[in-house]
Write an enzyme that holds these catalytic residues in place. Sequence first.
Site, PDB file in Angstrom:
ATOM      1  N   GLY A   1       0.959  -1.281   0.064  1.00  0.00           N
ATOM      2  CA  GLY A   1      -0.015  -0.037   0.014  1.00  0.00           C
ATOM      3  C   GLY A   1       0.636   1.238  -0.103  1.00  0.00           C
ATOM      4  O   GLY A   1       0.290   2.450  -0.624  1.00  0.00           O
ATOM      5  N   SER A   2       1.977   1.181   0.465  1.00  0.00           N
ATOM      6  CA  SER A   2       2.843   2.473   0.572  1.00  0.00           C
ATOM      7  C   SER A   2       3.170   2.768  -0.701  1.00  0.00           C
ATOM      8  O   SER A   2       3.582   3.925  -1.113  1.00  0.00           O
ATOM      9  CB  SER A   2       4.144   2.093   1.560  1.00  0.00           C
ATOM     10  OG  SER A   2       3.662   1.807   2.905  1.00  0.00           O
TER      11      SER A   2
ATOM     12  N   THR B   1      -6.141   2.128   9.975  1.00  0.00           N
ATOM     13  CA  THR B   1      -5.304   0.954  10.542  1.00  0.00           C
ATOM     14  C   THR B   1      -5.149   0.940  12.244  1.00  0.00           C
ATOM     15  O   THR B   1      -4.865  -0.130  12.670  1.00  0.00           O
ATOM     16  CB  THR B   1      -3.864   1.059  10.192  1.00  0.00           C
ATOM     17  OG1 THR B   1      -3.076   2.464  10.400  1.00  0.00           O
ATOM     18  CG2 THR B   1      -3.799   0.722   8.556  1.00  0.00           C
TER      19      THR B   1
ATOM     20  N   ASP C   1      -5.369  -3.243  -0.636  1.00  0.00           N
ATOM     21  CA  ASP C   1      -4.510  -4.462  -0.693  1.00  0.00           C
ATOM     22  C   ASP C   1      -4.813  -5.725  -0.653  1.00  0.00           C
ATOM     23  O   ASP C   1      -5.683  -6.060   0.290  1.00  0.00           O
ATOM     24  CB  ASP C   1      -3.408  -4.128   0.670  1.00  0.00           C
ATOM     25  CG  ASP C   1      -2.521  -2.983   0.505  1.00  0.00           C
ATOM     26  OD1 ASP C   1      -2.275  -2.385  -0.392  1.00  0.00           O
ATOM     27  OD2 ASP C   1      -1.930  -2.556   1.542  1.00  0.00           O
TER      28      ASP C   1
ATOM     29  N   HIS D   1      -3.326  -8.206   0.038  1.00  0.00           N
ATOM     30  CA  HIS D   1      -2.729  -8.805   1.437  1.00  0.00           C
ATOM     31  C   HIS D   1      -3.308  -8.585   2.481  1.00  0.00           C
ATOM     32  O   HIS D   1      -2.643  -8.903   3.388  1.00  0.00           O
ATOM     33  CB  HIS D   1      -0.925  -8.770   1.262  1.00  0.00           C
ATOM     34  CG  HIS D   1      -0.467  -7.305   1.347  1.00  0.00           C
ATOM     35  ND1 HIS D   1       0.635  -6.919   0.905  1.00  0.00           N
ATOM     36  CD2 HIS D   1      -0.887  -6.196   2.213  1.00  0.00           C
ATOM     37  CE1 HIS D   1       0.874  -5.731   1.094  1.00  0.00           C
ATOM     38  NE2 HIS D   1      -0.187  -5.307   1.936  1.00  0.00           N
TER      39      HIS D   1
ATOM     40  N   TYR E   1       5.962   0.135 -27.460  1.00  0.00           N
ATOM     41  CA  TYR E   1       6.495  -0.225 -28.654  1.00  0.00           C
ATOM     42  C   TYR E   1       8.031  -0.070 -28.775  1.00  0.00           C
ATOM     43  O   TYR E   1       8.716  -0.637 -29.521  1.00  0.00           O
ATOM     44  CB  TYR E   1       5.922   0.162 -30.047  1.00  0.00           C
ATOM     45  CG  TYR E   1       6.077   1.510 -30.145  1.00  0.00           C
ATOM     46  CD1 TYR E   1       7.201   2.473 -30.381  1.00  0.00           C
ATOM     47  CD2 TYR E   1       4.580   2.495 -29.555  1.00  0.00           C
ATOM     48  CE1 TYR E   1       7.099   3.837 -30.284  1.00  0.00           C
ATOM     49  CE2 TYR E   1       4.740   3.944 -29.862  1.00  0.00           C
ATOM     50  CZ  TYR E   1       5.836   4.450 -30.137  1.00  0.00           C
ATOM     51  OH  TYR E   1       5.986   5.958 -30.337  1.00  0.00           O
TER      52      TYR E   1
ATOM     53  N   SER F   1      11.431  -4.616 -11.997  1.00  0.00           N
ATOM     54  CA  SER F   1      11.017  -5.968 -12.106  1.00  0.00           C
ATOM     55  C   SER F   1      10.055  -6.391 -10.894  1.00  0.00           C
ATOM     56  O   SER F   1      10.227  -5.955  -9.985  1.00  0.00           O
ATOM     57  CB  SER F   1      12.008  -6.778 -11.667  1.00  0.00           C
ATOM     58  OG  SER F   1      13.179  -6.760 -12.898  1.00  0.00           O
TER      59      SER F   1
END
Length: 613
Positions: free
Chosen positions: A153-154, A294, A384, A386, A415, A436
């Site tokens: 989320g950050s 939270t 999120d 997770h 392209y 990545s």
Amino acid sequence: MDNKDINYNALFVGDKAENGANYINELSRLLQSHMGWRKNYIPGDMPAISDEDKRSPEYQETMQRQHDVLTEVDRRLREGSVPWMSAGRYWGQMLSDTLTPAMLAYSQAMLWNANNVTLECSMATSKMEAEVGDEIADLLGYKEGWGHLTHDGSIANLEAMWYMRQFKSMPLAFKEVVPDKVKGLNEWELLNMSVEKVLDILKTLTPEQIDAVKNHSSRSGKNIQKLGKLIVPYTKHYSWLKALDITGVGLDQMVQIPVKSDFRQNVDILKKKVKELASKHIPILGVVAVVGTTEEGQVDEVNRIVKFRDEMEKQGVYFYLHVDAAYGGYARALFRDENNNFVEYDQLEDMFKKHHVFNTDVHIDKEVYEAYKAIKDAESVTIDPHKMGYVQYCAGSIAIKYESMRNVISYFAPYVFEKKTAEAPDMLGSYILAGSKGGATAAGVWAAHQTVPLNITGYGRLIGSSIETAQRFRKFLKTLKFNVKGKTVEAYPLDNPDFNMVDWVLKVDGETDLEKTNKLNEKMFDLASFYDSRVYSNLFLTSHTIFKKDTYGDSPVPFIERMGFTKDDWEKVGSVTLLRAAIMTPFLHQTKTFEFYTKGIAKAMEEKLNEIL
């Protein structure tokens, strides 16, 4: 039960590994499939690892070394982990048993080692991520939207900050590069141009002009200090500080809005602050609303913020709205029927009964419903998998209202270094922060979504059970009273949570010292956590939080007054320590199970109080 409804008990390993054999069988089947895939690729090729290699002493010693290392990993994990999978002993952080299909798909996809930013080695998982992004956008009510997975989320919040900064600066760049497109508009009007108007102008430009505009936007480093203030509630996630820092906007541009006694953002104060800034011709870079805080589990009134923004836009003042629903976003499934339609509030009760969502009387506030409904009107949302997607870490995500918004932050046309085919998904690297990124995460989330629909039949039932458990746990806490060494100790929970977070304070009857009460709860946390206990044999585990005056203002005063303290006590001490439980467990839906564990929790609390007092 409707025949479309999932039985989520079948989709977790279980706290006693009740479905463990199924997990092992499915994993073995998937592993065998992958090994067969390797063996069958050009069967006539010479094996790179020969039988002679395998018989060598060095080979055997290396295999043994690997075995020993993995045994040590297992030992460390067993000794250094909390039993978050427990049905009812763990009442702490945002941890729970995670969905079996997500874990199995993740484990399987790791073997294929896909990088979802390089299509040539990730066609399968990139397509899964594209489908997941569409599903998340649809869950949030975006009809023309787009989404993708992030590390957490950050990173999603940082990406939202990137969007805000770019969109706010684009009109100033228009004036430099294509002045005819914004002819007659002064700087104040340019700095209050909506996302939709920016996108409309971009549609009229050539690719070369668009590149030139982006090169003159805040991307160049120019005009960033002109873009205005980011308005956040005091209940914001700390990642917003990082986002302001990294994007160059700066922490000085943050304006914090107090929360009310229900710990939702005070929209009345937000309105006053926006009008005050506008009167001084200070632009609003963006406003953040939180859905699922939270610490308290609260849901900001997104609908009121949306309505206010519409009113201000008519007066020439516009701001980008981002909803940080990292924790609470998946709960929008609770309001969607089996056909993914967002139902009317007066139809909720019948839908809940039809799909057997609750076993007890559970109340969903109209304000909470309206907030979730209005999420579709925000420019972007953090959500999120997770967390309430019950997918293992790390899996965050962000969705934007219009797919075309991503062209404002994009760097390279796909392209340039990827071929495009009709079957291929978009090349993500052009539109996101990450380089990545593992395809295994996409496979895990995709499998979760395919198994557990993003509506009342799937995630709605699953998340509904956690909300019901939270409301029942709060009622249970209100009845708790311990007699310990001649003293009476009571539990004081916060008011009814909007979501599934429950906070409470244990207080000795007659105690007039808030500082001593804080120390009592701090010690209770120590004994119910890693700090002062043998976690694996601990009968009750929880987390804690501290409400401080410099961040919460006087919003906790009604709560501490209910405990018997005064506002003067609050002014003197300046903080209150609470025990805190993110109640994500999917296993306490049945009354018999709930009562078994809450009786055990009460006994464990009493034993810890005897040790403390």
